[in-house]
Design a protein around this motif. Structure first.
Motif: not given
Length: 358
Positions: A232-258
């Motif tokens: 992303a930085l190589a393509l001209g972005a200054s930063a990234v926003q990450i979503g799905t990767a954080y859903l695997f973290c214990p801090e995520a409030k996803v259901s057991a089924a999710h």
């Protein structure tokens, strides 16, 4: 970690790492924001599903744990839909066999599914609580409200899914633009068009937006590790926003089924669907997406489609059955790692810097 090739976002937002946590309404809260902020990224609180009291409590928790660190409050900017009882009835009729199957009362009044758009009350909260960053989804609020947000000292971000949307956001007061690619999970940020065929993949969208606007660009969609950040930085972005990767973290409030779906779904098993809320959003395929959609002309406009699903979910969700539940996820789900969010953020940044220096 100061050797980033583009400092515009870290300087603008007062963070150490060019990593923003996607807000992800319903799936994240203060625990996630605290973890990402402690690592040096920008933590976010999703406000569309929180009451004023809940938001105050979440912010107080964050401030206590992260004194002096910036926080992003995220709001929706949709226009509440006009009543359309005929469409509501057609949608509920399409769901009638499921009501019979699970044994819930089809004749009972349909619950109202709501997502609060940014309004006067939201603006007053921003003025009182003074977050360092306020981000919007589905465009921007009316000009008078936006000016008050900026007068309160907040930097303003919003999502663009096309170059045209990015230019509009620049012209209407954004400080930076989130370039949201087709790969991203959750609701599309599209607001100038309802045409899904207009949507562009992240790594075609980012350089075109970076070339078209003078503002710093944040890449979002399909980015879950250090390789995505470097690209992303190589393509001209200054930063990234990450979503799905954080859903695997214990801090995520996803259901057991999710969580089971996230752990087991193939990378190809996500789709854009409007059946859960009435707006296109990317999630893992499930029964109702396969049988009614994923894109259904019957679904009421956002956010009303979810109302008729609520009685079904009230019975099936407690049983761990996700047939009628949204399982938001982006296309990079198989890159997810089950580790604490602070550790994940630091790892992505450290490996990215190592790759840049290589």
């Amino acid at each position: 970690m100061s050797n980033w090739p583009d400092h515009r976002i870290v300087d603008l937002l007062g963070i150490q790492l060019p990593i923003l946590q996607a807000p992800m309404a319903g799936a994240t809260g203060s625990a996630m924001a605290i973890a990402v902020a402690r690592a040096g990224g920008l933590g976010a609180l999703p406000c569309a599903m929180l009451s004023g009291e809940q938001l105050r409590d979440e912010i107080a928790t964050f401030r206590s744990a992260c004194p002096g660190l910036p926080l992003n409050l995220n709001f929706f900017c949709h226009q509440p839909p006009s009543p359309d009882s005929d469409r509501d009835n057609r949608w509920k009729q399409a769901l009638k066999p499921y009501y019979a199957e699970v044994g819930t009362d089809f004749e009972a009044p349909t619950p109202v599914s709501n997502r609060a758009p940014f309004d006067e009350a939201s603006c007053q909260l921003v003025e009182q609580l003074r977050p360092e960053v306020v981000s919007f989804h589905f465009g921007l609020p009316e000009a008078a409200l936006l000016q008050r947000v900026k007068a309160a000292g907040a930097k303003v971000l919003s999502s663009a899914t096309t170059v045209e949307e990015a230019l509009w956001l620049q012209d209407h007061g954004c400080d930076a633009i989130i370039a949201m690619g087709y790969e991203a999970g959750g609701h599309r940020g599209m607001f100038l068009s309802e045409d899904i065929t207009s949507q562009i993949g992240t790594f075609a969208l980012v350089p075109q937006i970076a070339d078209a606007v003078r503002l710093p660009v944040i890449a979002a969609g399909g980015i879950a590790d250090h390789r995505g950040l470097v690209a992303a930085l190589a393509l001209g972005a200054s930063a990234v926003q990450i979503g799905t990767a954080y859903l695997f973290c214990p801090e995520a409030k996803v259901s057991a089924a999710h969580r089971r779906a996230l752990d087991s779904a193939a990378a190809s098993d996500t789709a854009l669907t409007n059946v859960f809320t009435g707006r296109p959003a990317r999630g893992i395929n499930n029964r109702i997406m396969r049988e009614l959609g994923p894109m259904s002309d019957l679904a009421p406009r956002f956010p009303l489609a979810g109302g008729a699903l609520m009685p079904l979910r009230a019975i099936t969700d407690p049983k761990g059955n996700s047939d009628f539940s949204n399982l938001w996820s982006g296309q990079a789900l198989r890159l997810g790692k089950a580790m604490p969010a602070e550790q994940l953020t630091r790892e992505i940044a450290a490996k990215a810097l190592a790759l840049i220096a290589h």
